[in-house]
Design a protein around this motif. Structure first.
Motif, PDB file in Angstrom:
ATOM      1  N   LYS A 114      25.843  23.709  14.568  1.00 36.15           N
ATOM      2  CA  LYS A 114      24.536  24.368  14.721  1.00 36.15           C
ATOM      3  C   LYS A 114      24.050  25.014  13.440  1.00 36.15           C
ATOM      4  O   LYS A 114      22.847  25.093  13.193  1.00 36.15           O
ATOM      5  N   ASP A 115      24.974  25.507  12.630  1.00 34.28           N
ATOM      6  CA  ASP A 115      24.566  26.296  11.469  1.00 34.28           C
ATOM      7  C   ASP A 115      25.467  26.120  10.253  1.00 34.28           C
ATOM      8  O   ASP A 115      25.632  27.022   9.460  1.00 34.28           O
ATOM      9  N   ASN A 116      26.073  24.949  10.116  1.00 28.38           N
ATOM     10  CA  ASN A 116      26.993  24.722   9.007  1.00 28.38           C
ATOM     11  C   ASN A 116      26.535  23.561   8.137  1.00 28.38           C
ATOM     12  O   ASN A 116      25.688  22.765   8.526  1.00 28.38           O
ATOM     13  N   TYR A 117      27.171  23.467   6.989  1.00 25.82           N
ATOM     14  CA  TYR A 117      27.029  22.308   6.120  1.00 25.82           C
ATOM     15  C   TYR A 117      28.414  21.825   5.740  1.00 25.82           C
ATOM     16  O   TYR A 117      29.333  22.627   5.574  1.00 25.82           O
ATOM     17  N   ILE A 118      28.540  20.525   5.588  1.00 22.86           N
ATOM     18  CA  ILE A 118      29.740  19.916   5.041  1.00 22.86           C
ATOM     19  C   ILE A 118      29.318  19.446   3.653  1.00 22.86           C
ATOM     20  O   ILE A 118      28.380  18.662   3.515  1.00 22.86           O
ATOM     21  N   TRP A 119      29.982  19.936   2.634  1.00 17.80           N
ATOM     22  CA  TRP A 119      29.594  19.605   1.268  1.00 17.80           C
ATOM     23  C   TRP A 119      30.275  18.310   0.842  1.00 17.80           C
ATOM     24  O   TRP A 119      31.461  18.118   1.065  1.00 17.80           O
ATOM     25  N   THR A 120      29.491  17.450   0.209  1.00 22.07           N
ATOM     26  CA  THR A 120      29.978  16.164  -0.252  1.00 22.07           C
ATOM     27  C   THR A 120      29.793  16.072  -1.763  1.00 22.07           C
ATOM     28  O   THR A 120      28.689  16.274  -2.266  1.00 22.07           O
ATOM     29  N   MET A 128      28.868  11.250 -13.464  1.00 25.75           N
ATOM     30  CA  MET A 128      28.245  12.460 -12.985  1.00 25.75           C
ATOM     31  C   MET A 128      28.406  12.548 -11.468  1.00 25.75           C
ATOM     32  O   MET A 128      28.285  11.555 -10.765  1.00 25.75           O
ATOM     33  N   LEU A 129      28.677  13.735 -10.993  1.00 26.32           N
ATOM     34  CA  LEU A 129      28.837  13.960  -9.564  1.00 26.32           C
ATOM     35  C   LEU A 129      27.569  14.539  -8.965  1.00 26.32           C
ATOM     36  O   LEU A 129      26.934  15.411  -9.551  1.00 26.32           O
ATOM     37  N   ASP A 130      27.250  14.056  -7.792  1.00 24.16           N
ATOM     38  CA  ASP A 130      26.182  14.651  -6.996  1.00 24.16           C
ATOM     39  C   ASP A 130      26.831  15.509  -5.922  1.00 24.16           C
ATOM     40  O   ASP A 130      27.899  15.166  -5.404  1.00 24.16           O
ATOM     41  N   ILE A 131      26.205  16.610  -5.579  1.00 24.44           N
ATOM     42  CA  ILE A 131      26.667  17.480  -4.500  1.00 24.44           C
ATOM     43  C   ILE A 131      25.592  17.453  -3.430  1.00 24.44           C
ATOM     44  O   ILE A 131      24.448  17.837  -3.679  1.00 24.44           O
ATOM     45  N   THR A 132      25.987  16.994  -2.243  1.00 26.46           N
ATOM     46  CA  THR A 132      25.019  16.827  -1.167  1.00 26.46           C
ATOM     47  C   THR A 132      25.508  17.547   0.084  1.00 26.46           C
ATOM     48  O   THR A 132      26.627  17.301   0.537  1.00 26.46           O
ATOM     49  N   PRO A 133      24.706  18.429   0.665  1.00 26.51           N
ATOM     50  CA  PRO A 133      25.084  19.062   1.928  1.00 26.51           C
ATOM     51  C   PRO A 133      24.769  18.135   3.103  1.00 26.51           C
ATOM     52  O   PRO A 133      23.719  17.501   3.143  1.00 26.51           O
TER      53      PRO A 133
END
Length: 90
Positions: free
Chosen positions: A11-17, A1-6
């Protein structure tokens, strides 16, 4: 199973993991530092980078991450993506 974590970045972004608690893929890493810290804190090994487009807030950390982990970088082949190794098209 994969987890998705921001991962908060700039200043106002997310990198999705996307990760399976061992390996990780990051999407649009605009800054390498928060990604490196997240991977270390969670004991994850980066296995790939996906970039959706060429803006610096999505590409700024790609080369550093690719250098540290020696991973493939996927993204649009007709855009100026730094360190792109696998171009995608329609």
């Amino acid at each position: 199973m994969l987890d998705i974590t921001p991962i908060p970045a700039l200043k106002d972004n997310y990198i999705w993991t996307l990760h399976d608690r061992q390996h990780a893929v990051v999407v649009d890493p605009g800054d390498a530092a928060p990604v490196l810290a997240f991977l270390k804190a969670h004991g994850l090994r980066l296995t790939a980078i996906l970039c959706t487009h060429h803006h610096n807030d999505h590409t700024g950390g790609i080369c550093k991450l690719a250098q540290v982990y020696n991973v493939p970088v996927y993204g649009p082949q007709h855009e100026n993506i730094p360190c792109l190794s696998h171009g995608a098209s329609e």
